[in-house]
Design a protein around this motif. Structure first.
Motif, PDB file in Angstrom:
ATOM      1  N   ALA A  22       0.817  -1.215   0.000  1.00 40.77           N
ATOM      2  CA  ALA A  22       0.000   0.000   0.000  1.00 40.77           C
ATOM      3  C   ALA A  22       0.847   1.259   0.000  1.00 40.77           C
ATOM      4  CB  ALA A  22      -0.916   0.012   1.228  1.00 40.77           C
ATOM      5  N   GLY A  23       0.358   2.277  -0.695  1.00 38.85           N
ATOM      6  CA  GLY A  23       1.053   3.560  -0.707  1.00 38.85           C
ATOM      7  C   GLY A  23       0.490   4.489  -1.750  1.00 38.85           C
ATOM      8  N   GLY A  24       1.365   5.311  -2.332  1.00 37.17           N
ATOM      9  CA  GLY A  24       0.928   6.294  -3.312  1.00 37.17           C
ATOM     10  C   GLY A  24       2.014   6.577  -4.316  1.00 37.17           C
ATOM     11  N   ALA A  25       1.610   7.043  -5.505  1.00 43.29           N
ATOM     12  CA  ALA A  25       2.556   7.395  -6.563  1.00 43.29           C
ATOM     13  C   ALA A  25       2.013   8.576  -7.338  1.00 43.29           C
ATOM     14  CB  ALA A  25       2.810   6.207  -7.493  1.00 43.29           C
ATOM     15  N   GLU A  26       2.912   9.430  -7.791  1.00 46.15           N
ATOM     16  CA  GLU A  26       2.495  10.626  -8.546  1.00 46.15           C
ATOM     17  C   GLU A  26       3.629  11.105  -9.437  1.00 46.15           C
ATOM     18  OE1 GLU A  26      -0.594  12.016  -9.347  1.00 46.15           O
ATOM     19  OE2 GLU A  26      -0.894  12.696  -7.272  1.00 46.15           O
ATOM     20  N   SER A  27       3.273  11.517 -10.649  1.00 45.91           N
ATOM     21  CA  SER A  27       4.207  12.196 -11.537  1.00 45.91           C
ATOM     22  C   SER A  27       3.378  13.071 -12.469  1.00 45.91           C
ATOM     23  CB  SER A  27       5.037  11.193 -12.343  1.00 45.91           C
ATOM     24  OG  SER A  27       5.926  11.878 -13.200  1.00 45.91           O
ATOM     25  N   ALA A  28       3.196  14.313 -12.070  1.00 38.87           N
ATOM     26  CA  ALA A  28       2.332  15.223 -12.821  1.00 38.87           C
ATOM     27  C   ALA A  28       2.967  16.609 -12.936  1.00 38.87           C
ATOM     28  CB  ALA A  28       0.963  15.317 -12.155  1.00 38.87           C
ATOM     29  N   LEU A  29       4.271  16.642 -13.162  1.00 42.02           N
ATOM     30  CA  LEU A  29       4.979  17.924 -13.262  1.00 42.02           C
ATOM     31  C   LEU A  29       4.922  18.430 -14.698  1.00 42.02           C
ATOM     32  CD1 LEU A  29       8.047  17.088 -10.994  1.00 42.02           C
ATOM     33  CD2 LEU A  29       6.054  18.483 -10.411  1.00 42.02           C
ATOM     34  N   THR A  30       3.716  18.715 -15.147  1.00 36.81           N
ATOM     35  CA  THR A  30       3.516  19.205 -16.508  1.00 36.81           C
ATOM     36  C   THR A  30       3.345  20.722 -16.507  1.00 36.81           C
ATOM     37  OG1 THR A  30       1.097  19.044 -16.441  1.00 36.81           O
ATOM     38  CG2 THR A  30       2.326  17.047 -17.039  1.00 36.81           C
ATOM     39  N   ARG A  31       3.404  21.288 -17.688  1.00 39.43           N
ATOM     40  CA  ARG A  31       3.255  22.739 -17.805  1.00 39.43           C
ATOM     41  C   ARG A  31       1.850  23.182 -17.393  1.00 39.43           C
ATOM     42  NH1 ARG A  31       7.310  25.208 -20.539  1.00 39.43           N
ATOM     43  NH2 ARG A  31       6.011  26.885 -21.376  1.00 39.43           N
ATOM     44  N   LEU A  32       0.847  22.394 -17.760  1.00 42.78           N
ATOM     45  CA  LEU A  32      -0.520  22.770 -17.413  1.00 42.78           C
ATOM     46  C   LEU A  32      -0.759  22.663 -15.907  1.00 42.78           C
ATOM     47  CD1 LEU A  32      -3.356  23.626 -18.212  1.00 42.78           C
ATOM     48  CD2 LEU A  32      -3.895  21.207 -18.623  1.00 42.78           C
ATOM     49  N   VAL A  33      -0.348  21.561 -15.298  1.00 43.01           N
ATOM     50  CA  VAL A  33      -0.561  21.392 -13.861  1.00 43.01           C
ATOM     51  C   VAL A  33       0.185  22.465 -13.078  1.00 43.01           C
ATOM     52  CG1 VAL A  33      -0.083  19.884 -11.888  1.00 43.01           C
ATOM     53  CG2 VAL A  33      -1.071  18.932 -13.979  1.00 43.01           C
TER      54      VAL A  33
END
Length: 408
Positions: free
Chosen positions: A186-197
């Motif tokens: 169990a845990g979390g993951a993220e990769s959303a370092l985009t220009r729009l975000v």
């Protein structure tokens, strides 16, 4: 079943690097990982905290199946593999029907969405990847981890914004306690370092704008804080019933003793004034653990470095825990990895319990004088920590608190 469950393994992939030991050394060193980001060049905020693995390097680390994965899913797979190894478990020999996977994600694969949307507009429908949907949907971190580990029990992907990783751990605890599984990854993951975000967060006024001093930008609880620094990463814990861990000779790193979740029901993105929902989550988690507030030795704070969040959280800590336990906030070093943050910080809380060391809050030079809390600054502090709480809060008013203990 009641009582704590054992944390038998942890895995981390963060802007400090791959592996729990690497991240632990970095947060104890108290030096920010923020740096100029070529992807964000030309934007009002052009820096972030990225995992130091290129997409090609990540693909090689993940292996043959990486061609079909979004970056956040690959990070989840790496962290999950480390956690399972750390727990002394072998997916080749376990009963996968009794293994659950719960991986939270707040934003999903925004880079893939942007790329395929651009292909549609520039080149037409035939040039859009047939993998577009599995690339962008936010449950594929959980799906790919389950495939990689041969885990055929419940597989879930909670989305409670920046509390997603902590929510996943709380949900997994309940699956283990209820007997629906024997092991939960169990845990979390993220990769959303985009220009729009990045631009969206900037327009909200949520990001630090210290473009001339990026390494000093994230400064939780500091009087001069001005916003968070975007980040990516993954954190995973392995949970088992305490008796099962003992039966196979595993030595738990720590114990998950209590969980509390509430909702502000107040505002889409701003915390409720006075943080009553966060307080209720903390009190619920302590009650679930059978502990009183005065027994808390340490707080791993959500600590985003934003004016409103830090003020509400500090006031809540002082109100519920007036004995002034030590407080740290890893986002000073690692930035804010949204849906991964709660899981990364839970893993760091486990390491604090295990090592008897509280990492410092990076860039904290002068605690806001309105805050009556004991922030650890400048250097790591040796402390006998037996009971710690980890706070996670998210847009939509989500509040999650985990209680972790050194002994069952």
């Amino acid at each position: 079943m009641t009582g704590p469950v054992a944390v038998t393994g942890i895995g981390l992939v963060t802007p400090a690097g791959e592996g729990a030991a690497t991240t632990w050394d970095a947060v104890c060193g108290g030096v920010s990982t923020a740096a100029p980001d070529p992807v964000l060049a030309g934007l009002p905020v052009d820096f972030s905290c990225r995992v130091p693995l290129s997409d090609d390097d990540l693909g090689r680390r993940v292996g043959r199946a990486s061609w079909r994965m979004a970056r956040y899913a690959g990070l989840a797979v790496l962290a999950a593999r480390e956690a399972v190894r750390d727990a002394g478990l072998d997916p080749r020999t376990w009963n996968g029907d009794r293994v659950a996977v719960v991986i939270g994600c707040g934003l999903g694969a925004d880079a893939a969405r942007d790329e395929q949307g651009g292909r549609l507009e520039r080149l037409g429908p035939e040039m859009v990847s047939p993998l577009t949907i599995p690339l962008i949907i936010p449950n594929m971190g959980a799906g790919e981890v389950a495939i990689a580990l041969g885990a055929r029990g419940p597989s879930l992907a909670p989305n409670t914004a920046c509390a997603s990783g902590a929510t996943a751990i709380a949900v997994a605890r309940d699956l283990v306690r209820s007997g629906q599984c024997d092991v939960a990854v169990a845990g979390g993951a993220e990769s959303a370092l985009t220009r729009l975000v990045s631009t969206g967060f900037w327009r909200m006024g949520a990001l630090s704008q210290r473009t001339g001093a990026v390494a000093e930008a994230s400064r939780p609880f500091d009087v001069d804080r001005d916003g968070f620094v975007g980040a990516e990463g993954a954190g995973v814990l392995v949970l088992e019933r305490t008796r099962d861990a003992a039966a196979r000779g595993a030595r738990p790193r720590a114990f998950l003793a209590g969980c509390g979740s509430t909702t502000d029901a107040c505002h889409p993105v701003a915390p409720a004034p006075g943080a009553p929902g966060a307080e209720a989550a903390l009190r619920a988690a302590l009650a679930d653990a059978g502990l009183a507030p005065h027994e808390v030795d340490h707080v791993n704070a959500h600590g985003t470095s934003t004016p409103l969040n830090d003020a509400g959280e500090a006031a809540m800590i002082a109100r519920v825990l007036p004995h002034r336990p030590s407080v740290t906030a890893a986002k000073g070093v690692l930035g804010h990895s949204a849906g991964a943050a709660g899981a990364i910080e839970a893993a760091l809380t486990v390491l604090t319990l295990q090592h008897g060391t509280v990492p410092p809050i990076a860039n904290l030079r002068a605690v806001d004088p309105a805050f009556d809390i004991d922030c650890v600054a400048k250097q790591a502090r040796r402390q006998d920590v037996r009971v710690a709480v980890s706070h996670s809060f998210g847009f939509g008013g989500h509040n999650v608190v985990l209680v972790l203990t050194r002994n069952p």
